[in-house]
Enzyme design. Structure first.
Site, PDB file in Angstrom:
ATOM      1  N   HIS A  18      11.225  -3.270   5.601  1.00  0.00           N
ATOM      2  CA  HIS A  18      10.407  -3.465   4.403  1.00  0.00           C
ATOM      3  C   HIS A  18       9.922  -2.133   3.834  1.00  0.00           C
ATOM      4  O   HIS A  18      10.096  -1.852   2.637  1.00  0.00           O
ATOM      5  CB  HIS A  18       9.208  -4.356   4.733  1.00  0.00           C
ATOM      6  CG  HIS A  18       8.413  -4.754   3.532  1.00  0.00           C
ATOM      7  ND1 HIS A  18       8.744  -5.847   2.746  1.00  0.00           N
ATOM      8  CD2 HIS A  18       7.317  -4.196   2.957  1.00  0.00           C
ATOM      9  CE1 HIS A  18       7.876  -5.944   1.755  1.00  0.00           C
ATOM     10  NE2 HIS A  18       6.996  -4.958   1.859  1.00  0.00           N
ATOM     11  N   GLU A  19       9.323  -1.299   4.692  1.00  0.00           N
ATOM     12  CA  GLU A  19       8.780  -0.023   4.215  1.00  0.00           C
ATOM     13  C   GLU A  19       9.889   0.946   3.827  1.00  0.00           C
ATOM     14  O   GLU A  19       9.716   1.772   2.923  1.00  0.00           O
ATOM     15  CB  GLU A  19       7.878   0.590   5.284  1.00  0.00           C
ATOM     16  CG  GLU A  19       6.664  -0.246   5.638  1.00  0.00           C
ATOM     17  CD  GLU A  19       5.823  -0.667   4.447  1.00  0.00           C
ATOM     18  OE1 GLU A  19       5.799   0.079   3.439  1.00  0.00           O
ATOM     19  OE2 GLU A  19       5.197  -1.734   4.499  1.00  0.00           O
ATOM     20  N   HIS A  22      10.703   0.412   0.134  1.00  0.00           N
ATOM     21  CA  HIS A  22       9.780   1.120  -0.761  1.00  0.00           C
ATOM     22  C   HIS A  22      10.061   2.623  -0.751  1.00  0.00           C
ATOM     23  O   HIS A  22      10.109   3.273  -1.797  1.00  0.00           O
ATOM     24  CB  HIS A  22       8.335   0.890  -0.311  1.00  0.00           C
ATOM     25  CG  HIS A  22       7.858  -0.522  -0.451  1.00  0.00           C
ATOM     26  ND1 HIS A  22       8.009  -1.248  -1.615  1.00  0.00           N
ATOM     27  CD2 HIS A  22       7.199  -1.333   0.420  1.00  0.00           C
ATOM     28  CE1 HIS A  22       7.478  -2.452  -1.452  1.00  0.00           C
ATOM     29  NE2 HIS A  22       6.993  -2.528  -0.219  1.00  0.00           N
TER      30      HIS A  22
END
Length: 357
Positions: A18-19, A22
């Site tokens: 997920h990170e 980003h």
């Protein structure tokens, strides 16, 4: 894998993917990234490479990417303004915000490609136990018979047979069966029955009263076959995740089905004990769940930030810092309430000894 290791691997992969979404999109559109952390709270270890400090933090339930100029109060140097988050056009900020969830979903799709290439076990349409006074027993089927056709439609796997039978309550069907005495035909009319679906709702289907014998064939696919199958499976789970959330809101699904970290820990342990492929399948499903949930329009989640951007695009100016702060606090309160309720369900389930699904 042990229970602890499997849970740590699961959470670590979820957060990292997920990170990373980003982080990579921020870098791709020219935004300076100051911090990349797995976990929250005090940092355990860290290393600075270029502009970015990479950290492993103490609280493992999450992570974050801190970008240059992502808060209105941040001091931004004139010469570095082009690398700040808030200075970017709306579409670039939207890409960065969505990237975490998109990466979770794409990662799940890649896992499904791998699963289909390794091989998926598919039950064969071989008759096991027969229910008394049900159509199959009345027609003369016996244990060990293999269904090969229904009304001329070739049947290779158990789910193909059940799909036809479930859609044909009260309709006479012609079954072609491989028996011990050779190939025979049977006229069988599935009986109308009300059964509970995945969400506990009653629906009418056709049943003939047989269970599978347990014969399984592992089917492997080429990469070109696996990609569309993986995309289809990913889409099915996305829709199922959304539908499950809707059913909870509608109170069709009981609220005690909501689970927290303890339930995830238990499920990860259970799947890991079943085998590595079961764990990979579970990892794919949880990645999709996280990706979809994060896009819900709740302040503090990625979906909430997308709402801010949509309003900014309509108004042609961003919301005030005060409005954002108030809505963020409301969003945080909602998430904390949900987490508290999920942990309460987890503890209650442990105390009562309720088995996990």
């Amino acid at each position: 894998m042990t229970g602890v290791v499997s849970a740590v691997v699961l959470l670590g992969v979820l957060i990292l993917v997920h990170e990373l979404g980003h982080f990579l999109l921020a870098k791709a559109v020219g935004i300076k990234v100051l911090k990349f952390s797995l976990g929250f709270g005090p940092k355990i270890i860290s290393k600075k490479v270029g502009d970015t400090e990479y950290m492993l933090s103490a609280i493992p339930f999450g992570g974050y990417v801190r970008m240059y100029g992502d808060e209105p109060a941040d001091e931004i140097k004139a010469e570095d303004r082009h690398t700040s988050f808030l200075a970017q056009p709306i579409y670039k900020r939207a890409l960065v915000i969505c990237a975490g969830s998109v990466f979770n979903i794409l990662f799940a799709a890649l896992l499904f490609v791998f699963i289909f290439m390794v091989g998926v076990p598919r039950p064969l349409p071989v008759v096991g136990e027969l229910s008394k006074e049900m159509p199959a027993q009345k027609a003369g089927l016996v244990k060990g018979d293999k269904i090969t056709e229904i009304d001329g439609q070739k049947i290779k796997y158990w789910e193909e047979m059940t799909e036809v039978v479930h859609k044909s309550p009260g309709k006479e069907l012609t079954f072609t069966i491989e028996t011990r005495e050779g190939v025979k035909s049977f006229k069988i009319t599935p009986q109308k029955k009300k059964v509970k679906n995945l969400f506990g709702e009653s629906e009418e289907v056709g049943l003939i009263g047989i269970s599978p014998a347990g014969d399984v064939e592992t089917v492997s696919y080429s990469i070109f076959e696996s990609i569309p199958l993986a995309l289809q499976k990913t889409f099915e789970i996305i829709m199922l995740t959304i539908l499950a959330l809707v059913k909870i809101i509608q109170k069709v699904l009981p609220a005690d089905t909501i689970g927290g970290p303890i339930m995830i820990f238990q499920l990860a342990s259970k799947q890991a004990s079943t085998g590595i492929m079961s764990f990979i399948m579970f990892l794919a499903v949880i990645n999709i769940n996280l990706g979809v949930f994060n896009l819900f329009p709740i302040p503090i989640l990625d979906g909430g930030h997308m709402v801010y951007l949509l309003i900014e695009a309509i108004r042609r100016k961003p919301l005030s810092e005060r409005v954002i702060m108030v809505t963020q606090k409301i969003g945080l309160a909602l998430i904390l309430m949900l987490m508290t309720f999920a942990i309460y369900n987890d503890v209650l389930r442990v105390i009562k000894g309720t088995p996990i699904p």
